[in-house]
Design an enzyme around this catalytic site. Structure first.
Site, PDB file in Angstrom:
ATOM      1  N   GLU A 293       0.862  -1.184   0.000  1.00  0.00           N
ATOM      2  CA  GLU A 293       0.000   0.000   0.000  1.00  0.00           C
ATOM      3  C   GLU A 293       0.897   1.232   0.000  1.00  0.00           C
ATOM      4  O   GLU A 293       1.780   1.354   0.863  1.00  0.00           O
ATOM      5  CB  GLU A 293      -0.904   0.005   1.233  1.00  0.00           C
ATOM      6  CG  GLU A 293      -1.889   1.165   1.243  1.00  0.00           C
ATOM      7  CD  GLU A 293      -2.798   1.151   2.454  1.00  0.00           C
ATOM      8  OE1 GLU A 293      -3.616   2.093   2.588  1.00  0.00           O
ATOM      9  OE2 GLU A 293      -2.702   0.215   3.273  1.00  0.00           O
TER      10      GLU A 293
ATOM     11  N   ARG B  46       5.233 -12.823   9.965  1.00  0.00           N
ATOM     12  CA  ARG B  46       5.792 -11.482   9.712  1.00  0.00           C
ATOM     13  C   ARG B  46       7.244 -11.449  10.175  1.00  0.00           C
ATOM     14  O   ARG B  46       7.649 -12.208  11.058  1.00  0.00           O
ATOM     15  CB  ARG B  46       5.017 -10.416  10.478  1.00  0.00           C
ATOM     16  CG  ARG B  46       3.616 -10.171  10.000  1.00  0.00           C
ATOM     17  CD  ARG B  46       2.982  -9.022  10.755  1.00  0.00           C
ATOM     18  NE  ARG B  46       3.691  -7.767  10.497  1.00  0.00           N
ATOM     19  CZ  ARG B  46       3.308  -6.589  10.987  1.00  0.00           C
ATOM     20  NH1 ARG B  46       2.251  -6.509  11.769  1.00  0.00           N
ATOM     21  NH2 ARG B  46       3.986  -5.500  10.721  1.00  0.00           N
TER      22      ARG B  46
ATOM     23  N   LYS C 264       3.446   0.905  10.222  1.00  0.00           N
ATOM     24  CA  LYS C 264       3.510   2.143   9.435  1.00  0.00           C
ATOM     25  C   LYS C 264       2.935   3.321  10.205  1.00  0.00           C
ATOM     26  O   LYS C 264       3.393   4.457  10.053  1.00  0.00           O
ATOM     27  CB  LYS C 264       2.770   1.959   8.109  1.00  0.00           C
ATOM     28  CG  LYS C 264       3.586   1.230   7.056  1.00  0.00           C
ATOM     29  CD  LYS C 264       2.904   1.288   5.708  1.00  0.00           C
ATOM     30  CE  LYS C 264       3.745   0.609   4.642  1.00  0.00           C
ATOM     31  NZ  LYS C 264       3.094   0.622   3.319  1.00  0.00           N
TER      32      LYS C 264
END
Length: 830
Positions: free
Chosen positions: A286, A539, A549
């Site tokens: 994104e 992750r 983020k």
């Protein structure tokens, strides 16, 4: 007859091979199993030939050779004969030693074999005495005494032996077992009748069928019969596109019905025709911030699988939220992916993928290149490229009764979801939802007054089946699509559909998306679309930093750090600025693997891989003598590389030696000691690449004990045998100061290993994460260093020229220190 002769010949050859396997001590059953696997047979015969033991060997050695034939890392085949010599000579005599050897060799690959490091890592020459074994066994038994007394001889002795192996990996297993039996008997005495009774194990509760199927779906298919060296390939766990015909998951509904999404043969054949049977993956960031080290792992998985299989990987921007996305981030992502060494998928008529013309013709512009062929270059895609298709499919979803327009506020939706209640508008007529959805598209409904929701199952056990939002109204200009749309699809609606539209074979994502798997397949099944294979992996969480983020954005926007590329961050731009190479980062990602085990990776491990790369690729550099003449400048040669070849100009650089030389303060003491290798009054040391010097006088600052100058004599004939070597920087000429540079020393950004879990995580920032030394001294050779150049400042660390460098001053960032604090034995083998 010819068939019979061929059959006889094969039987004879198999018999000879079987006899060879029996000669090296394999039992008949193992030998027969090897013979049944052609790949292992070839490998083992090659190992026997390289080891030169065609006449046979002992059983223990033969079993080790068999292990070599099945597990040896293929990237280091040229070193296999050397390993076999260690095995045949009985220097490597246990499986733990052999596993350690495999670990070392998989890292070394085809690079130079260092016998000293290898032998140290494999415990060669280490002889664990019976006394040491006895003490270790006593320690293990003492730690487990409560369990031993409770279970007596019925307990699992293998577990105790394993604990001893962890403490003494090179101990003789037979001696350990004998010592364990002896000490257990001393503790427990003779066996009693109850010791022969088996422990009653608690029956495990049988998992519900849904959990069983889900667990099976979570695990990639693997061929248990394969025992070839290729199994070390981290991507070998994934199935081939041709196998994508099984049930992907079971979706259980609260009314008792079950969906079992799977591709029909016709649907799979259509997909394979469009892809040519190749692997297609996607890396879908994104564009709402800079990529960080966690994205490096995602790139390694997505691009790596495609590269490994000869397939293709899209760079696809997940740009469905125009409020958070910026052109700056879009450009950064594309640039950093190129720096990491990955190439997004390109298609052309001169490519084997000509068939993709039909797939992309409606969405891409073809340009004539001056010949009869047209070429389509598709380096990136955007989810927004598919806004029209997504909208059309939403209309179909409404028509099929699987979506409705809802007027609940975001707070009401949240409350109803928590209570598992249906929306009051859930059962509105299809025609009414179609009209309202069209009104949303045309901007006739206010922002926040309506959403399109998928009609899933509000009473499901999976909260991601609670009628997820498919579209919301946003009167915001999109950075890629412009002003064409005022409704935007959600991630949950977009991601799976675009995966299907782009014919993705393997949709790979991190474990937090695991709960979304049901909704992913629900939507594709509802639209009767092709179903990609989905698999989640852990992750990449690194200690002493944050990778969220949202948190990274706060650090940047609130000026806790100096921008997205501040070298203290774990963004890829920051790691590049700090001096890490893409090769080191990709090796780190391969080392930690793509498993489903979720844990925090210590920062030291990342630094280990960076340091290992810099040790091979960073040039070396060095950042008053009374009997040296003032006007004399002697040019000496220093090594740029640790293994530089004689006569090669690039292997050395010039260092001026003049009358005035600067050394580190810590390299001088007024009082000498045995463990000190620096300079002291009356003591001789060697100036690296120069001459031995001897301290003959010390000058102090007036009325203090602060040393400001040392007088020394140098031994031009080099007859002195000094103790210790000093690094130094000289005046380039009489009275002229050495080159002054700025050095920035970076440390961990946070004091805690997992600051993200703290309520006040900003209070955990390390106040000493950045230390600036403005007037460090360096040799003149560094004067011409360019931004991005990397060096090892001898005895100090690895450094990179920072972008803040100017014509007046060079600025260096410390990438990592010279020595690792991470235990060598725990380093994953990449």
């Amino acid at each position: 007859m010819p068939v019979e002769e061929d059959s006889n010949a094969k039987a004879k050859k198999d018999g000879e091979v079987l006899e060879q396997f029996l000669k090296i001590g394999l039992d008949e059953r193992t030998a027969q199993n090897v013979l049944a696997n052609s790949k292992v047979t070839v490998n083992l015969l090659e190992v026997i030939r390289e080891a030169e033991i065609q006449e046979g060997c002992g059983k223990a050695t033969g079993n080790l050779l068999y292990t070599v034939s099945t597990k040896y890392p293929t990237n280091a085949l040229e070193h296999r004969p050397r390993l076999l010599k260690y095995v045949i000579s009985n220097k490597i005599k246990s499986n733990p030693q052999l596993e350690a050897a495999f670990g070392y060799l998989s890292v070394v690959g085809s690079d130079k074999f260092d016998a000293d490091i290898f032998e140290d890592k494999c415990g060669i020459g280490i002889d664990i005495s019976p006394d040491v074994i006895k003490v270790t066994v006593e320690r293990v038994l003492q730690n487990n005494m409560e369990l031993i007394l409770a279970q007596r001889y019925r307990m699992n002795v293998g577990g105790l032996l394993g604990q001893v192996r962890e403490l003494q990996p090179w101990a003789d297993g037979k001696i350990v077992k004998e010592e364990m039996d002896t000490q257990l008997k001393k503790i427990l005495g003779e066996r009693l009748p109850e010791d022969e009774e088996k422990l009653v194990k608690k029956k495990k509760e049988k998992k519900p069928k849904a959990e069983e199927t889900k667990a099976a779906a979570d695990t990639p298919k693997m061929d248990s019969d394969k025992i070839t060296p290729e199994d070390s390939n981290p991507f070998a766990i994934f199935p081939k596109p041709q196998e994508n015909i099984t049930v992907h998951t079971e979706i259980f509904f609260s009314d008792g019905s079950i969906w079992r999404p799977r591709n029909s043969r016709e649907k799979l054949q259509k997909h394979l025709y469009a892809t040519g049977g190749k692997v297609f993956t996607r890396f879908p960031p994104e564009p709402n911030g800079y990529l960080h080290v966690g994205h490096a792992k995602a790139m390694f998985v997505d691009f790596g699988l495609a590269q490994e299989t000869g397939g293709y990987c899209y760079l696809r921007y997940d740009d469905t939220n125009p409020d958070a996305e910026k052109l700056e981030y879009i450009e950064h992502i594309q640039e950093i992916i190129g720096w990491m060494g990955w190439k997004p998928f390109k298609v052309g008529f001169d490519d084997a993928s000509l068939f993709l013309y039909h797939t992309f013709f409606s969405n891409n512009v073809f340009e004539c290149n001056g010949s009869d062929s047209f070429v389509l270059e598709m380096q990136i895609t955007f989810s927004s490229d598919y806004f029209q298709e997504l909208y059309d499919l939403a209309v179909q979803l409404i028509k099929r009764g699987h979506a409705y327009v809802d007027h609940q506020t975001s707070d009401e939706i949240k409350e109803y979801r928590e209570k598992k209640l249906d929306s009051p508008w859930r059962d509105r007529p299809v025609a009414e939802s179609l009209k309202l959805f069209d009104d949303m598209r045309r901007g006739m409904i206010e922002e926040g007054k309506a959403t399109l929701r998928m009609k899933q199952d509000m009473k499901n056990d999976n909260f991601n089946m609670y009628d997820l939002i498919a579209y919301r109204i946003k009167f915001t200009t999109h950075p890629h699509a412009g002003d064409k749309w005022c409704i935007y699809p959600s991630y949950d609606y977009t991601h799976c559909i675009v995966d299907s539209l782009e014919n993705i074979t393997h949709s790979l994502c991190t474990l937090e998306f695991e709960s979304r798997r049901a909704s992913y397949y629900w939507l594709l099944e509802a639209l009767d679309m092709y179903l990609p294979y989905v698999w989640e992996y852990s992750r990449l969480n690194v200690s002493n930093t944050v990778l969220s983020k949202r948190k990274l954005n706060r650090l940047v926007t609130e000026n806790w750090v100096d921008g997205w590329d501040d070298p203290r961050l774990m963004t890829l731009a920051a790691l590049r600025r700090r001096g890490a190479s893409p090769e080191a980062l990709n090796a780190f990602c391969r080392g930690v693997g793509i498993t489903r085990s979720d844990n925090i990776i210590r920062m030291d491990l990342l630094e280990h891989f960076i340091r290992d790369d810099l040790n091979k690729n960073a040039r070396r550099s060095m950042v008053i003598i009374t009997n040296f003449k003032d006007s004399v400048v002697e040019e000496l040669e220093a090594k740029s590389w640790p293994e530089g070849k004689d006569g090669d100009p690039s292997s050395t650089y010039k260092v001026p030696l003049t009358r005035v030389v600067y050394i580190e303060k810590s390299d001088f003491r007024l009082v000498n000691s045995k463990e000190f290798y620096g300079l002291s009054p009356g003591k001789s040391v060697l100036l690296r690449y120069a001459y031995p010097i001897k301290c003959i006088d010390v000058i102090f600052k007036e009325n203090t004990q602060e040393v400001i100058e040392i007088h020394a004599e140098y031994d031009q004939a080099k007859t002195t045998k000094p103790k210790g070597v000093l690094h130094w920087v000289a005046e380039p000429s009489a009275g002229v100061d050495p080159l002054k540079i700025e050095v920035r020393l970076f440390d961990k950004l946070f004091l805690s290993e997992n600051p993200g879990e703290l309520d006040d995580w900003l209070a955990d920032l390390n106040p000493n994460s950045k230390v600036v030394i403005e007037d460090a001294l360096a040799v003149p050779a560094l004067k011409h260093a360019k931004i991005g150049d990397k060096f090892q400042f001898e005895r100090i660390g690895y450094f990179c020229v920072d972008r803040d460098t100017t014509a007046e001053k060079l600025v260096f960032n410390r990438t990592v220190t010279l020595r690792s604090s991470y235990p060598k034995d725990l380093v994953p083998q990449s």
